[in-house]
Design a protein around this motif. Sequence first.
Motif, PDB file in Angstrom:
ATOM      1  N   LEU A 235     -15.399  12.803 -12.859  1.00  0.00           N
ATOM      2  CA  LEU A 235     -16.425  13.774 -12.477  1.00  0.00           C
ATOM      3  C   LEU A 235     -16.470  13.992 -10.967  1.00  0.00           C
ATOM      4  N   THR A 236     -16.367  12.913 -10.197  1.00  0.00           N
ATOM      5  CA  THR A 236     -16.632  12.998  -8.755  1.00  0.00           C
ATOM      6  C   THR A 236     -15.410  12.768  -7.880  1.00  0.00           C
ATOM      7  N   GLY A 237     -14.261  12.478  -8.465  1.00  0.00           N
ATOM      8  CA  GLY A 237     -13.048  12.369  -7.677  1.00  0.00           C
ATOM      9  C   GLY A 237     -12.388  11.011  -7.755  1.00  0.00           C
ATOM     10  N   GLN A 238     -11.059  11.014  -7.675  1.00  0.00           N
ATOM     11  CA  GLN A 238     -10.291   9.777  -7.719  1.00  0.00           C
ATOM     12  C   GLN A 238     -10.168   9.176  -6.319  1.00  0.00           C
ATOM     13  N   THR A 239      -9.718   7.943  -6.281  1.00  0.00           N
ATOM     14  CA  THR A 239      -9.675   7.163  -5.044  1.00  0.00           C
ATOM     15  C   THR A 239      -8.263   7.136  -4.480  1.00  0.00           C
ATOM     16  N   PRO A 240      -8.055   7.557  -3.236  1.00  0.00           N
ATOM     17  CA  PRO A 240      -6.710   7.472  -2.657  1.00  0.00           C
ATOM     18  C   PRO A 240      -6.311   6.035  -2.374  1.00  0.00           C
ATOM     19  N   MET A 241      -5.002   5.805  -2.248  1.00  0.00           N
ATOM     20  CA  MET A 241      -4.497   4.491  -1.874  1.00  0.00           C
ATOM     21  C   MET A 241      -4.837   4.180  -0.423  1.00  0.00           C
ATOM     22  N   MET A 242      -5.194   2.938  -0.178  1.00  0.00           N
ATOM     23  CA  MET A 242      -5.283   2.443   1.188  1.00  0.00           C
ATOM     24  C   MET A 242      -3.977   1.737   1.532  1.00  0.00           C
ATOM     25  N   THR A 574      -6.454   3.688  -8.050  1.00  0.00           N
ATOM     26  CA  THR A 574      -6.112   5.069  -7.713  1.00  0.00           C
ATOM     27  C   THR A 574      -5.614   5.854  -8.922  1.00  0.00           C
ATOM     28  N   HIS A 575      -4.745   5.233  -9.690  1.00  0.00           N
ATOM     29  CA  HIS A 575      -4.067   5.964 -10.764  1.00  0.00           C
ATOM     30  C   HIS A 575      -4.721   5.776 -12.131  1.00  0.00           C
ATOM     31  N   GLY A 576      -5.519   4.711 -12.288  1.00  0.00           N
ATOM     32  CA  GLY A 576      -6.096   4.418 -13.589  1.00  0.00           C
ATOM     33  C   GLY A 576      -7.602   4.292 -13.588  1.00  0.00           C
ATOM     34  N   SER A 577      -8.256   4.756 -12.504  1.00  0.00           N
ATOM     35  CA  SER A 577      -9.720   4.677 -12.384  1.00  0.00           C
ATOM     36  C   SER A 577     -10.221   3.254 -12.553  1.00  0.00           C
ATOM     37  N   GLY A 578      -9.436   2.285 -12.092  1.00  0.00           N
ATOM     38  CA  GLY A 578      -9.806   0.889 -12.229  1.00  0.00           C
ATOM     39  C   GLY A 578     -10.759   0.419 -11.145  1.00  0.00           C
ATOM     40  N   SER A 579     -11.054  -0.881 -11.158  1.00  0.00           N
ATOM     41  CA  SER A 579     -11.978  -1.485 -10.194  1.00  0.00           C
ATOM     42  C   SER A 579     -11.459  -2.845  -9.771  1.00  0.00           C
ATOM     43  N   PHE A 580     -11.754  -3.227  -8.540  1.00  0.00           N
ATOM     44  CA  PHE A 580     -11.501  -4.586  -8.077  1.00  0.00           C
ATOM     45  C   PHE A 580     -12.573  -5.528  -8.598  1.00  0.00           C
ATOM     46  N   ILE A 581     -13.825  -5.168  -8.347  1.00  0.00           N
ATOM     47  CA  ILE A 581     -14.961  -6.019  -8.720  1.00  0.00           C
ATOM     48  C   ILE A 581     -15.525  -5.504 -10.035  1.00  0.00           C
ATOM     49  N   ARG A 582     -15.555  -6.364 -11.039  1.00  0.00           N
ATOM     50  CA  ARG A 582     -15.966  -5.953 -12.371  1.00  0.00           C
ATOM     51  C   ARG A 582     -17.006  -6.944 -12.911  1.00  0.00           C
ATOM     52  N   ALA A 583     -17.997  -6.421 -13.600  1.00  0.00           N
ATOM     53  CA  ALA A 583     -18.956  -7.281 -14.281  1.00  0.00           C
ATOM     54  C   ALA A 583     -18.269  -7.995 -15.440  1.00  0.00           C
ATOM     55  N   LEU A 584     -18.800  -9.123 -15.855  1.00  0.00           N
ATOM     56  CA  LEU A 584     -18.241  -9.812 -17.019  1.00  0.00           C
ATOM     57  C   LEU A 584     -18.232  -8.886 -18.233  1.00  0.00           C
ATOM     58  N   GLU A 706       1.935  10.239  -3.251  1.00  0.00           N
ATOM     59  CA  GLU A 706       1.364  11.357  -3.995  1.00  0.00           C
ATOM     60  C   GLU A 706       2.432  12.294  -4.537  1.00  0.00           C
ATOM     61  N   SER A 707       3.620  12.244  -3.951  1.00  0.00           N
ATOM     62  CA  SER A 707       4.741  13.059  -4.453  1.00  0.00           C
ATOM     63  C   SER A 707       5.743  12.201  -5.210  1.00  0.00           C
ATOM     64  N   GLY A 708       5.303  11.022  -5.669  1.00  0.00           N
ATOM     65  CA  GLY A 708       6.113  10.210  -6.561  1.00  0.00           C
ATOM     66  C   GLY A 708       6.991   9.179  -5.902  1.00  0.00           C
ATOM     67  N   LYS A 709       6.810   8.937  -4.616  1.00  0.00           N
ATOM     68  CA  LYS A 709       7.648   7.951  -3.929  1.00  0.00           C
ATOM     69  C   LYS A 709       7.000   6.576  -4.004  1.00  0.00           C
ATOM     70  N   TYR A 710       7.232   5.928  -5.131  1.00  0.00           N
ATOM     71  CA  TYR A 710       6.747   4.578  -5.381  1.00  0.00           C
ATOM     72  C   TYR A 710       7.560   3.988  -6.524  1.00  0.00           C
ATOM     73  N   THR A 711       7.437   2.702  -6.717  1.00  0.00           N
ATOM     74  CA  THR A 711       8.099   2.053  -7.840  1.00  0.00           C
ATOM     75  C   THR A 711       7.097   1.247  -8.652  1.00  0.00           C
ATOM     76  N   GLU A 712       7.395   1.129  -9.923  1.00  0.00           N
ATOM     77  CA  GLU A 712       6.605   0.282 -10.825  1.00  0.00           C
ATOM     78  C   GLU A 712       7.556  -0.538 -11.673  1.00  0.00           C
ATOM     79  N   ILE A 713       7.238  -1.812 -11.820  1.00  0.00           N
ATOM     80  CA  ILE A 713       7.965  -2.707 -12.709  1.00  0.00           C
ATOM     81  C   ILE A 713       6.946  -3.339 -13.642  1.00  0.00           C
ATOM     82  N   ILE A 714       7.130  -3.158 -14.938  1.00  0.00           N
ATOM     83  CA  ILE A 714       6.156  -3.637 -15.923  1.00  0.00           C
ATOM     84  C   ILE A 714       6.620  -4.971 -16.505  1.00  0.00           C
TER      85      ILE A 714
END
Length: 776
Positions: A235-242, A574-584, A706-714
Amino acid sequence: MKTKFIGAIILLFFSARSFAQDFQRTKFGVKANTQSIDIEVQFYSATIVRIIKLPEGGLLKQESLSVIKEPETTALTVNEKNNTVYLKSTALQVALDLKTGRVSFSDAGDNPLFTEKDYGTQFTVVNDAGKISSSVRQAFLLDKDEVIYGLGQQQNGKLNQRGQKVYLRQENMKVGIPFFQSIKGYGVFWDNYSPTTFNDNIQETSFDSEIGNCADYYYMYGKNPDGVVACMRDLTGQTPMMPLWVYGFNQSRERYKTQFELVNVVKKYRELKIPLDGIVQDWQYWGKDDNWNAMGFEATTYPRPQSMVDSVHKLNAHLFIVSWPGFAPKTKQYQEFKAKNMLINFDTWPPGANTRPYDVYNPSARDIYWNYLNKGIFSLGTDAWWLDSTEPDHINVKDDDFNQPTYLGSYRSVENAFPLQHTRGVYEHQRQTSQDKRVILLTRSAFAGQQRYGSNTWSGDVGSNWPTLKRQIPAAVNFSLTGLPYWNGDIGGFFAGSFVKGGGAKNPDFQELYVRWMQFATFTPMMRSHGTDIPREIYQFGKPGDWAFDVQEKFINLRYSLLPYLYSTARNVTHGSGSFIRALSSEFNTDKQGFENNSEYLFGRSFLVAPVTDKGTKSWPVYLPSGATWYDFWTGESIAGGKTVDRTTSLDIIPVYVKAGSIVPWGPKVQYATEKKWDNLQIRIYPGADGDFTLYEDENDNYNYESGKYTEIIFHWNNESSTLTISKKKGGFTGSLSNRKFNIVLVNKMKGTGEKLSKKVDRIVNYKGEAVSVKM
């Protein structure tokens, strides 16, 4: 006789029709009028609904400052029965009572979730700076035992905000956001920027705003706390990477008084081999208060500012510079803003300087602000901003101050959005100026939507004492549950004057408080030392071998070991609307024992943290949620959830537990975040459940991601077969690794514990970017 009977039926039909209420279909929902109030229900998606109510014939308020989402075309079924209109999406059903105006919400299975009160919307005519306006109040009904979270950052020490009356106005140490979310899986954002009273009592729950020509709120159904946060971000916007470096250790003080003093602090950290990535220049680098916030360096104490910036960079560190929203009359900024009628005429910090804030709501004023900031500071190559007093500070308060005009109306009508608009100006202009450095805004206040501007809010000028430390935990959790993921606090508290006579940083009582606060800060989105009265650099507390020094060194090094985990969590933010600090309850939303737990929290998806917040304690109770097995981070002992354990807590231990099924990458020992590439990572696996982790890397400090220059290893752990599967590397960027080692450790009491790299490993995987499976 038959004709009279038919006539009576016709008369009865039209009489009934005259009492029926009408509604109209719209592109996104319905409109209706009842009790002299125009009502509109708009579906923004299958899970987000906007409710608008305004006095009959009134005009809808201006475009939202917080909400940037446009309504989506959503498949709806609409029908009317017994003077109630029902609108149903795949996730929600909304019912509008055409007699009372009550709006209520149910899930797709028609299970009640939330409701307004009958006749629950009230408008009261008020004088808004000489114009006729309204105050607006909306009342709701919650279940008797329903737990709710949010309201921004309040210092009331409570996680559950039931039974509270909170005046939501931005202040130092308080962040007012008219949003709450329920343990039932929904959230409510009251889209209003004037001071607002939230009140929950046995009769009702309500928002009451001082100015509001309409009642305007968004209902979102996320099913659980993480889902509600995701709706709020949608609703209010996603968070950019720091940038990667900001997740390291950052040192500050009120204040460094010369450029030489500041640079020498960085040199001292390097000499001691204590990791450091950020150094903060606080106020008065511009000189005396009559030159307040001149956005330039005073020539006597900062004679060569370019040399200062370059020296910090040569030492592989980064420089924050403070900037305020207020200006003293002597400054060029004040004079230009005054000439263009772009000041808000009330007193702001510092006292006696006749300082005034600029009109942050005016886009042209935001242009001017950045022009000075860029020319005087950013052009030197500085790295980040300390945006102090973003509430802003308001001193010598008079009621007429709130009638002052702004670009968007009276100051009273838009007051709470001040930090949102101020940070917007700096973020948007820096993005336009350079794509090479990610925007970092350390702010003292926030409003809904501010996450989209690279904002990291700290808890304000809190006191240095144990009760305040204890209150930081629920304050941080509620802030995060409001939808803003980046929060931090001054390690040790800001005002430490009570410890000065006892030796300052050598005072054993202050050392204990400071070390416990640092342990907490290690597991927050930003680890930052700051305060007044007592300098906080590590060497102020002693030397290597002194316990207060050694414990700090241990936790700063631990923070750097966590960098791969932190940066990958940041990608999920940034990409999954996640959080660092989470309630139990974010993960264990059927375990009622965790619903009101205000002393611990989840950090990312793997860690449970229970900071020690009492002086002199030898053990600390920790509740481990049911539905998981937990590993003591320090010992490797596994414990079934659903119980409280008493953890021994020497001064160098904070209770930390890791959920079974977690996969945690452990970074190398470094002096700064980018010193070493992650080509030889230890991968800790906590067996007992299946698990996944995505290791994220990019170019560390630009917007090429933002233009796809990153890597992910699952990484995937199959617990039943004891098999670790590592996916093919996805993506690429300049400098990305082609070959690397993964040192796999199955955690138990003998290995993979504590802050140091494990000397024992179970398998070494030479990874060349192709998928591989390892049987353990």
